[in-house]
Write an enzyme that holds these catalytic residues in place. Structure first.
Site, PDB file in Angstrom:
ATOM      1  N   CYS A 131      -5.648  10.284  -0.859  1.00  0.00           N
ATOM      2  CA  CYS A 131      -6.149   8.960  -0.519  1.00  0.00           C
ATOM      3  C   CYS A 131      -7.553   8.811  -1.092  1.00  0.00           C
ATOM      4  CB  CYS A 131      -6.182   8.793   0.996  1.00  0.00           C
ATOM      5  SG  CYS A 131      -6.978   7.275   1.541  1.00  0.00           S
ATOM      6  N   GLY A 132      -7.879   7.628  -1.581  1.00  0.00           N
ATOM      7  CA  GLY A 132      -9.185   7.400  -2.168  1.00  0.00           C
ATOM      8  C   GLY A 132     -10.333   7.621  -1.215  1.00  0.00           C
ATOM      9  N   HIS A 133     -10.054   7.668   0.088  1.00  0.00           N
ATOM     10  CA  HIS A 133     -11.101   7.864   1.083  1.00  0.00           C
ATOM     11  C   HIS A 133     -11.046   9.260   1.704  1.00  0.00           C
ATOM     12  CE1 HIS A 133     -12.586   3.731   0.962  1.00  0.00           C
ATOM     13  NE2 HIS A 133     -11.329   3.419   0.703  1.00  0.00           N
ATOM     14  N   ASN A 152     -10.892  -3.118  -2.684  1.00  0.00           N
ATOM     15  CA  ASN A 152     -10.316  -2.661  -1.425  1.00  0.00           C
ATOM     16  C   ASN A 152     -11.339  -2.810  -0.302  1.00  0.00           C
ATOM     17  OD1 ASN A 152      -9.100  -1.312   0.680  1.00  0.00           O
ATOM     18  ND2 ASN A 152      -9.141   0.709  -0.289  1.00  0.00           N
ATOM     19  N   ASN A 153     -11.167  -3.857   0.507  1.00  0.00           N
ATOM     20  CA  ASN A 153     -11.995  -4.039   1.707  1.00  0.00           C
ATOM     21  C   ASN A 153     -11.420  -3.114   2.787  1.00  0.00           C
ATOM     22  OD1 ASN A 153     -13.590  -7.083   1.492  1.00  0.00           O
ATOM     23  ND2 ASN A 153     -12.010  -6.593   0.004  1.00  0.00           N
ATOM     24  N   SER A 154     -11.661  -1.850   2.628  1.00  0.00           N
ATOM     25  CA  SER A 154     -10.876  -0.812   3.306  1.00  0.00           C
ATOM     26  C   SER A 154     -11.190  -0.651   4.798  1.00  0.00           C
ATOM     27  CB  SER A 154     -11.121   0.531   2.612  1.00  0.00           C
ATOM     28  OG  SER A 154     -10.447   1.565   3.300  1.00  0.00           O
ATOM     29  N   PRO A 155     -10.146  -0.464   5.617  1.00  0.00           N
ATOM     30  CA  PRO A 155     -10.358  -0.094   7.020  1.00  0.00           C
ATOM     31  C   PRO A 155     -10.926   1.318   7.170  1.00  0.00           C
ATOM     32  CG  PRO A 155      -8.204  -1.087   6.731  1.00  0.00           C
ATOM     33  CD  PRO A 155      -8.731  -0.795   5.358  1.00  0.00           C
ATOM     34  N   SER A 207       0.814  -1.208   0.000  1.00  0.00           N
ATOM     35  CA  SER A 207       0.000   0.000   0.000  1.00  0.00           C
ATOM     36  C   SER A 207       0.852   1.264   0.000  1.00  0.00           C
ATOM     37  CB  SER A 207      -0.904  -0.008   1.247  1.00  0.00           C
ATOM     38  OG  SER A 207      -1.368   1.281   1.542  1.00  0.00           O
TER      39      SER A 207
END
Length: 537
Positions: A222-224, A382-385, A101
């Site tokens: 960041c994508g989030h 992406n099983n993202s946190p 990452s």
């Protein structure tokens, strides 16, 4: 392993019939060292692992239940321990990859300190981590093969033919700890030539798969996070070509490219591409710009920009920083168009759609639209946190149950109250957990997800584990905290790292000393080694 014990032993026995090479070097020792060195170079790793990924992708196409998984690792040791755990659990590493990452490189491997995911790290930091991960995985091979040779030697010394046969079979069937890495190259760290140069360095370090996103390099987020700015599709396709050329130049024709689109959450673009004809990539990108009419009541002023869309002169909405805005609600349509262009024009192998919530149906609907044009489109997801998984899944269950008439709207609280621990054993909480357990299987079956990953698990795990140990050790439990939370669990689970000297290669050193020094070898693994208190794995 590149060679089998039986084949290599026969080859070397033919070269050295008396069992020794010049200098009194034993053929058996040469065989061992050759087999411990499972790959000659990291470029060989890239070539081999690309074939592994291609085979896995074909297997998934035939059966969507055969999806692959990875965890994001920010050190070689994390990756090594993950793969060893998978091997203990499954007896094989098949289907398990390592995710590298860019977020964790920026946050944890950065000479500038802990920085956000905005390409705020040196380009070479990613290359260095790929190299480190493969050094660690190859060392796991060395340690494991050395242990098998110890078994072989012990069997021969005792004359146990059955044990000798079993040891040779284990060596012939040895499966390497080396697995594919999906490596994050962010938005390419510069122009297309910079992307190409970095891609080459990553591939030479061992990466068989590069993941690149369609954001502006110098404005990467960041994508989030908010504030994402995408590039025109032609620009991104040039980056995809740069990655492909890097693979081809280095002789990795099976190299895999993951094209990530952040368009679902990106409301801005840096520039307006030039359209050459109706329906081209530029015009399909321009049509989503947020615009205002230019007319007598709203004339064009000095310094403003105007374009012609659908036969009308319009003013694209431009922010004070010069960026252009997209129409609200256009993200989903732009994602679908991005993905189709990335596959058909850019030659990408896999897609990555960055989403704001983990919703199987939402992703499946986008993939269904993509597959109308590219039937075998596959995703990395992406099983993202960054998702609050508990809250999201409980909200989804609550909303569905209300819509189905199973519960009344006031049966459960809405919002963050759904996080309550009191719901853990409640039917709603249990249903949400059941969906969580099968989320990856569902999304792979319904939404074309070939690879499920968690980007930042070792970041969060390290923080949680250190908090847990520190609370006990610096609190009243002292050593009991260490033993109960770490060592005792290592022993009972068979975690090989409990024998930490062995884990980092002390037995390898002893074996080599014995090869060159015989009885004169000063070894570390004798009677006084405290690692003897722990049983071998």
């Amino acid at each position: 392993m590149t060679q089998r014990y039986s084949d290599l032993a026969a080859e070397l026995d033919a070269r050295f019939p008396d069992g020794y090479a010049p200098g009194g070097v034993s053929v058996d020792d040469i065989v061992q060292l050759r087999l411990q060195n499972t790959f000659d170079t990291h470029l060989d790793i890239a070539r081999a692992m690309a074939k592994v990924m291609r085979a896995d992708m074909a297997a998934y196409d035939a059966d969507p239940s055969r999806f692959t998984q990875s965890l994001g690792c920010w050190s070689g040791f994390h990756a090594q321990q993950m793969i060893k755990a998978v091997k203990r659990l499954r007896g094989t590493t098949k289907g398990a990859y390592v995710y590298l990452s860019g977020w964790m490189v920026a946050g944890l491997r950065n000479r500038f300190g802990h920085q956000p995911d905005q390409s705020m790290h040196e380009k070479t930091a990613v290359v260095d981590l790929i190299e480190e991960i493969y050094v660690s995985l190859r060392q796991a091979d060395e340690v494991a093969v050395n242990d098998l040779f110890k078994d072989l030697k012990a069997a021969r010394e005792t004359g146990d033919a059955a044990a000798e046969k079993a040891a040779i079979a284990a060596l012939d069937g040895f499966e390497t700890h080396v697995v594919p890495i999906i490596a994050d190259i962010d938005a390419g760290f510069g122009n297309e030539h910079a992307t190409y140069l970095l891609a080459k360095a990553m591939i030479q370090a061992g990466a068989c798969c590069l993941q690149i996103e369609n954001q502006v390099s110098d404005a990467k987020q960041c994508g989030h996070q908010d504030g994402k700015v995408t590039v025109p599709r032609e620009d991104f396709i040039e980056k995809l070509r740069a990655c492909r050329l890097a693979f081809e130049e280095l002789g990795v024709p099976d190299g895999v490219i993951v094209a990530r689109t952040d368009s679902l959450g990106a409301g801005l673009t840096q520039k307006i591409p030039v359209s050459q004809q109706p329906g081209d990539l530029a015009s399909e990108y321009i049509k989503w710009l947020k615009t205002e009419p230019v007319d007598a009541a709203n004339p064009l002023l000095d310094g403003e920009v105007a374009i012609k869309v659908g036969g009308q002169l319009v003013r694209p909405v431009r922010l004070a920083n010069g960026l252009f805005a997209f129409k609200e609600g256009s993200g989903r349509a732009r994602v679908i168009e991005d993905c189709i262009a990335n596959l058909t024009e850019g030659g990408a192998d896999l897609l990555w759609i960055e989403t704001d919530t983990p919703n199987v149906k939402e992703i499946a609907s986008m993939v269904a639209a993509i597959r109308k044009v590219v039937p075998n489109a596959k995703l990395t997801y992406n099983n993202s946190p960054s998702f609050n998984w508990t809250l999201n899944l409980r909200k989804q269950v609550r909303a569905e149950w209300i819509a189905e008439g199973r519960i009344k709207a006031d049966a459960y609280p809405d919002g963050t109250a759904l996080m309550s621990a009191s719901l853990d054993d409640d039917p709603l909480g249990l249903e949400a957990d059941a969906r969580l357990a099968r989320f990856q299987a569902d999304i792979s079956a319904e939404a074309g997800v070939f690879h499920n990953l968690i980007t930042l698990p070792t970041f969060h795990l390290t923080a949680k584990s250190m908090d847990e140990l520190s609370r006990g050790y610096f609190g009243p439990d002292r050593m009991k905290a260490y033993v109960n939370t770490v060592q005792r669990e290592e022993i009972r689970r068979g975690v090989s790292a409990v024998r930490h000297q062995h884990e980092v290669g002390s037995d390898l050193g002893d074996a080599f000393k014995e090869m060159v020094s015989g009885e004169r070898a000063l070894k570390a693994g004798g009677h006084g080694n405290t690692m003897n208190q722990f049983a071998a794995e």
